[in-house]
Scaffold this motif. Structure first.
Motif, PDB file in Angstrom:
ATOM      1  N   ALA A  66      -0.190   0.745   5.771  1.00  0.00           N
ATOM      2  CA  ALA A  66       1.197   0.270   5.687  1.00  0.00           C
ATOM      3  C   ALA A  66       1.411  -0.718   6.817  1.00  0.00           C
ATOM      4  CB  ALA A  66       2.176   1.429   5.790  1.00  0.00           C
ATOM      5  N   LEU A  67       2.567  -1.357   6.819  1.00  0.00           N
ATOM      6  CA  LEU A  67       2.900  -2.277   7.895  1.00  0.00           C
ATOM      7  C   LEU A  67       3.863  -1.674   8.908  1.00  0.00           C
ATOM      8  CD1 LEU A  67       3.155  -5.698   6.023  1.00  0.00           C
ATOM      9  CD2 LEU A  67       1.224  -4.717   7.259  1.00  0.00           C
ATOM     10  N   THR A  68       4.350  -0.458   8.627  1.00  0.00           N
ATOM     11  CA  THR A  68       5.165   0.272   9.599  1.00  0.00           C
ATOM     12  C   THR A  68       4.733   1.728   9.619  1.00  0.00           C
ATOM     13  OG1 THR A  68       6.928   0.969   8.075  1.00  0.00           O
ATOM     14  CG2 THR A  68       7.134  -1.235   9.065  1.00  0.00           C
ATOM     15  N   VAL A  69       4.925   2.353  10.758  1.00  0.00           N
ATOM     16  CA  VAL A  69       4.596   3.783  10.875  1.00  0.00           C
ATOM     17  C   VAL A  69       5.463   4.602   9.936  1.00  0.00           C
ATOM     18  CG1 VAL A  69       4.622   5.757  12.454  1.00  0.00           C
ATOM     19  CG2 VAL A  69       3.776   3.536  13.248  1.00  0.00           C
ATOM     20  N   ALA A  70       6.730   4.245   9.826  1.00  0.00           N
ATOM     21  CA  ALA A  70       7.647   5.008   8.968  1.00  0.00           C
ATOM     22  C   ALA A  70       7.200   4.991   7.517  1.00  0.00           C
ATOM     23  CB  ALA A  70       9.065   4.449   9.094  1.00  0.00           C
ATOM     24  N   ASP A  71       6.754   3.841   7.025  1.00  0.00           N
ATOM     25  CA  ASP A  71       6.282   3.762   5.639  1.00  0.00           C
ATOM     26  C   ASP A  71       5.035   4.614   5.451  1.00  0.00           C
ATOM     27  OD1 ASP A  71       8.313   2.102   4.829  1.00  0.00           O
ATOM     28  OD2 ASP A  71       7.129   0.259   4.954  1.00  0.00           O
ATOM     29  N   ALA A  72       4.142   4.580   6.419  1.00  0.00           N
ATOM     30  CA  ALA A  72       2.931   5.398   6.328  1.00  0.00           C
ATOM     31  C   ALA A  72       3.278   6.886   6.335  1.00  0.00           C
ATOM     32  CB  ALA A  72       1.990   5.069   7.477  1.00  0.00           C
ATOM     33  N   GLU A  73       4.196   7.271   7.191  1.00  0.00           N
ATOM     34  CA  GLU A  73       4.584   8.682   7.268  1.00  0.00           C
ATOM     35  C   GLU A  73       5.188   9.161   5.952  1.00  0.00           C
ATOM     36  OE1 GLU A  73       5.504   9.190  12.056  1.00  0.00           O
ATOM     37  OE2 GLU A  73       7.119   8.567  10.698  1.00  0.00           O
ATOM     38  N   ARG A  74       5.998   8.317   5.306  1.00  0.00           N
ATOM     39  CA  ARG A  74       6.589   8.702   4.024  1.00  0.00           C
ATOM     40  C   ARG A  74       5.510   8.872   2.958  1.00  0.00           C
ATOM     41  NH1 ARG A  74      11.111   5.572   5.879  1.00  0.00           N
ATOM     42  NH2 ARG A  74      10.109   3.616   5.251  1.00  0.00           N
ATOM     43  N   ALA A  75       4.543   7.982   2.919  1.00  0.00           N
ATOM     44  CA  ALA A  75       3.475   8.075   1.925  1.00  0.00           C
ATOM     45  C   ALA A  75       2.618   9.313   2.150  1.00  0.00           C
ATOM     46  CB  ALA A  75       2.618   6.819   1.958  1.00  0.00           C
TER      47      ALA A  75
ATOM     48  N   VAL B 281      -5.581   9.564  -3.943  1.00  0.00           N
ATOM     49  CA  VAL B 281      -5.641   8.145  -3.593  1.00  0.00           C
ATOM     50  C   VAL B 281      -6.567   7.891  -2.412  1.00  0.00           C
ATOM     51  CG1 VAL B 281      -3.351   7.580  -4.490  1.00  0.00           C
ATOM     52  CG2 VAL B 281      -3.607   8.266  -2.098  1.00  0.00           C
ATOM     53  N   LEU B 282      -7.216   6.750  -2.489  1.00  0.00           N
ATOM     54  CA  LEU B 282      -7.879   6.154  -1.336  1.00  0.00           C
ATOM     55  C   LEU B 282      -7.187   4.814  -1.131  1.00  0.00           C
ATOM     56  CD1 LEU B 282     -11.660   5.900  -0.515  1.00  0.00           C
ATOM     57  CD2 LEU B 282     -10.108   4.008  -0.080  1.00  0.00           C
ATOM     58  N   VAL B 283      -6.589   4.629   0.037  1.00  0.00           N
ATOM     59  CA  VAL B 283      -5.798   3.441   0.329  1.00  0.00           C
ATOM     60  C   VAL B 283      -6.556   2.600   1.347  1.00  0.00           C
ATOM     61  CG1 VAL B 283      -3.529   2.578   0.980  1.00  0.00           C
ATOM     62  CG2 VAL B 283      -3.761   4.895   0.069  1.00  0.00           C
ATOM     63  N   GLU B 284      -6.713   1.318   1.044  1.00  0.00           N
ATOM     64  CA  GLU B 284      -7.377   0.447   1.994  1.00  0.00           C
ATOM     65  C   GLU B 284      -6.525   0.255   3.246  1.00  0.00           C
ATOM     66  OE1 GLU B 284     -10.033  -0.866   2.977  1.00  0.00           O
ATOM     67  OE2 GLU B 284     -11.155   0.063   1.352  1.00  0.00           O
ATOM     68  N   LYS B 285      -7.171  -0.194   4.308  1.00  0.00           N
ATOM     69  CA  LYS B 285      -6.471  -0.428   5.572  1.00  0.00           C
ATOM     70  C   LYS B 285      -5.831  -1.801   5.571  1.00  0.00           C
ATOM     71  CE  LYS B 285      -9.431  -3.542   7.090  1.00  0.00           C
ATOM     72  NZ  LYS B 285      -9.025  -4.935   7.365  1.00  0.00           N
ATOM     73  N   PRO B 286      -4.762  -2.022   6.340  1.00  0.00           N
ATOM     74  CA  PRO B 286      -3.940  -0.957   6.919  1.00  0.00           C
ATOM     75  C   PRO B 286      -3.129  -0.274   5.834  1.00  0.00           C
ATOM     76  CG  PRO B 286      -2.932  -3.088   7.336  1.00  0.00           C
ATOM     77  CD  PRO B 286      -4.260  -3.367   6.675  1.00  0.00           C
TER      78      PRO B 286
ATOM     79  N   HIS C 140       0.804  -1.225   0.000  1.00  0.00           N
ATOM     80  CA  HIS C 140       0.000   0.000   0.000  1.00  0.00           C
ATOM     81  C   HIS C 140       0.840   1.279   0.000  1.00  0.00           C
ATOM     82  CE1 HIS C 140      -3.982  -1.929   1.516  1.00  0.00           C
ATOM     83  NE2 HIS C 140      -3.911  -1.891   0.200  1.00  0.00           N
ATOM     84  N   ALA C 141       1.794   1.379   0.913  1.00  0.00           N
ATOM     85  CA  ALA C 141       2.554   2.626   1.050  1.00  0.00           C
ATOM     86  C   ALA C 141       3.356   2.930  -0.215  1.00  0.00           C
ATOM     87  CB  ALA C 141       3.476   2.550   2.263  1.00  0.00           C
ATOM     88  N   GLN C 142       3.999   1.922  -0.759  1.00  0.00           N
ATOM     89  CA  GLN C 142       4.813   2.126  -1.961  1.00  0.00           C
ATOM     90  C   GLN C 142       3.951   2.566  -3.140  1.00  0.00           C
ATOM     91  OE1 GLN C 142       6.673  -1.456  -3.367  1.00  0.00           O
ATOM     92  NE2 GLN C 142       7.592  -0.473  -5.154  1.00  0.00           N
ATOM     93  N   MET C 143       2.829   1.897  -3.343  1.00  0.00           N
ATOM     94  CA  MET C 143       1.967   2.234  -4.474  1.00  0.00           C
ATOM     95  C   MET C 143       1.278   3.582  -4.271  1.00  0.00           C
ATOM     96  SD  MET C 143       2.342  -0.126  -6.745  1.00  0.00           S
ATOM     97  CE  MET C 143       4.062  -0.165  -6.223  1.00  0.00           C
ATOM     98  N   ALA C 144       0.927   3.890  -3.033  1.00  0.00           N
ATOM     99  CA  ALA C 144       0.311   5.189  -2.756  1.00  0.00           C
ATOM    100  C   ALA C 144       1.295   6.316  -3.038  1.00  0.00           C
ATOM    101  CB  ALA C 144      -0.162   5.255  -1.306  1.00  0.00           C
ATOM    102  N   THR C 145       2.553   6.117  -2.665  1.00  0.00           N
ATOM    103  CA  THR C 145       3.578   7.127  -2.938  1.00  0.00           C
ATOM    104  C   THR C 145       3.748   7.335  -4.427  1.00  0.00           C
ATOM    105  OG1 THR C 145       4.728   6.584  -0.875  1.00  0.00           O
ATOM    106  CG2 THR C 145       5.995   7.740  -2.572  1.00  0.00           C
ATOM    107  N   ARG C 146       3.803   6.249  -5.179  1.00  0.00           N
ATOM    108  CA  ARG C 146       3.916   6.368  -6.633  1.00  0.00           C
ATOM    109  C   ARG C 146       2.718   7.116  -7.218  1.00  0.00           C
ATOM    110  NH1 ARG C 146       5.401   1.093  -9.960  1.00  0.00           N
ATOM    111  NH2 ARG C 146       5.281   2.720 -11.572  1.00  0.00           N
ATOM    112  N   ALA C 147       1.548   6.815  -6.711  1.00  0.00           N
ATOM    113  CA  ALA C 147       0.334   7.433  -7.249  1.00  0.00           C
ATOM    114  C   ALA C 147       0.312   8.940  -7.007  1.00  0.00           C
ATOM    115  CB  ALA C 147      -0.896   6.781  -6.635  1.00  0.00           C
ATOM    116  N   VAL C 148       0.582   9.371  -5.778  1.00  0.00           N
ATOM    117  CA  VAL C 148       0.498  10.807  -5.494  1.00  0.00           C
ATOM    118  C   VAL C 148       1.609  11.570  -6.206  1.00  0.00           C
ATOM    119  CG1 VAL C 148      -0.710  10.467  -3.311  1.00  0.00           C
ATOM    120  CG2 VAL C 148       1.801  10.597  -3.321  1.00  0.00           C
ATOM    121  N   GLN C 149       2.780  10.950  -6.333  1.00  0.00           N
ATOM    122  CA  GLN C 149       3.873  11.609  -7.057  1.00  0.00           C
ATOM    123  C   GLN C 149       3.582  11.712  -8.545  1.00  0.00           C
ATOM    124  OE1 GLN C 149       7.280   9.274  -5.817  1.00  0.00           O
ATOM    125  NE2 GLN C 149       7.693  10.623  -4.063  1.00  0.00           N
TER     126      GLN C 149
END
Length: 326
Positions: A94-103, A87-92, A73-82
């Protein structure tokens, strides 16, 4: 012009997004690594099937719904917004807080809408419950507990806590308006290395307490959120029919000559306007795209949910058969 949306991920929940977006008149494309699956949905829903790698560069796609295994999720969401997509991202998310924060940071830098699929926030019964809390009908909230139990589904990356708890945590955070200051978790894995049931115990400011119980190895289905206040208690039970989904109990408890006494009253059922939470969630997403307002379930809320999940995740060993040697 209506925005043109694509759904990336044509699995169980992605298929629900596909059909709902089609009903809303904004489904433009579907995408999945399984080309045959995507083409099947495209034929069924009269839309385009686009290869995942080609999706982000398409000028005819304004926004993407991501319904993938959570590790992507986090990787694809980052690609999409860039790439300029909302984006609407399903839960969860990301699997880490850091990945979510980057996205989430990438979405803010790109000026894109970032919404997370905490769909029960858009359930009419929960919205009504939240309005009762906000109006003071329950008094001061002292305790919240949720039970989300059933049999399955089983994931290779998601345990019972991470798969089932995000919805309830989102609702609890909406009611409390704050994060817990203390989180304690416990769980156990019966089938493999992933926990099949989990408990979370939370302490919020002003000593408000919360408890969450999730299980994917339960013989019966339970979907219940209970809010205990100083004036009344309310129960949102999504297994009940619409006329009984939201109950308010106006029990009385008092001290009499140094002893506690109480009266238990029958519940009053609150009238709730019927509506599909997923439809309402996607309508909210479309409104955010149109107005550029922050979603009710935005990236910051998703990060708060992940912080609780992370704090409540504890290492655990698979239960061993009692016949095994120590």
């Amino acid at each position: 012009m209506k925005p043109r949306l694509a759904v990336l991920g044509c699995g169980y929940w992605g298929s629900n997004h596909i059909r709902t977006l089609k009903g809303l008149g904004v489904l433009h494309a579907v995408s999945d690594l399984n080309k045959a699956r995507a083409e099947g949905f495209a034929s069924e829903q009269d839309c385009l099937a686009i290869e995942p790698e080609a999706l982000f560069s398409r000028d005819d796609v304004d926004a993407i719904v991501l319904a993938l295994p959570p590790q992507f999720h986090a990787q694809m969401a980052t690609r999409a917004v860039q790439a300029g997509k909302d984006v609407l991202v399903e839960k969860p998310v990301a699997l880490t807080v850091a990945d979510a924060e980057r996205a989430v940071a990438a979405a803010k830098a790109a000026g894109r809408i970032f919404m997370v699929g905490h769909v029960l926030r858009f359930h009419p019964a929960f919205e009504k419950l939240k309005s009762l809390v906000d109006a003071g009908e329950l008094g001061e909230v002292r305790y919240i507990h949720s039970h989300r139990l059933g049999l399955g589904k089983f994931h290779t990356e998601n345990d019972a806590l991470w798969d089932l708890a995000p919805h309830d945590l989102s609702m609890i955070l909406a009611i409390t308006g704050t994060e817990p200051i203390e989180v304690r978790g416990e769980g156990a894995a019966l089938l493999d290395h992933l926990s099949d049931f989990a408990h979370l115990h939370m302490v919020f400011p002003n000593n408000l307490r919360g408890h969450l119980f999730t299980s994917r190895l339960n013989p019966y289905r339970e979907r219940r959120l209970t809010v205990v206040g100083t004036k009344a208690m309310a129960v949102f039970d999504d297994v009940e029919p619409w006329e009984r989904k939201l109950a308010v109990y106006r029990h009385a408890v008092w001290q009499d000559s140094g002893h506690w006494a109480f009266t238990a009253n029958e519940p009053s059922y609150v009238t709730v306007e019927q509506g599909m939470p997923l439809t309402r969630e996607l309508e909210h997403f479309l409104e955010c795209i149109r107005t550029r307002r922050e979603p009710a379930t935005d990236g910051e809320e998703a990060i708060r949910v992940l912080r609780i999940l992370t704090a409540g995740t504890v290492p655990h060993d698979r239960f061993r058969d009692k016949s095994e040697s120590a």
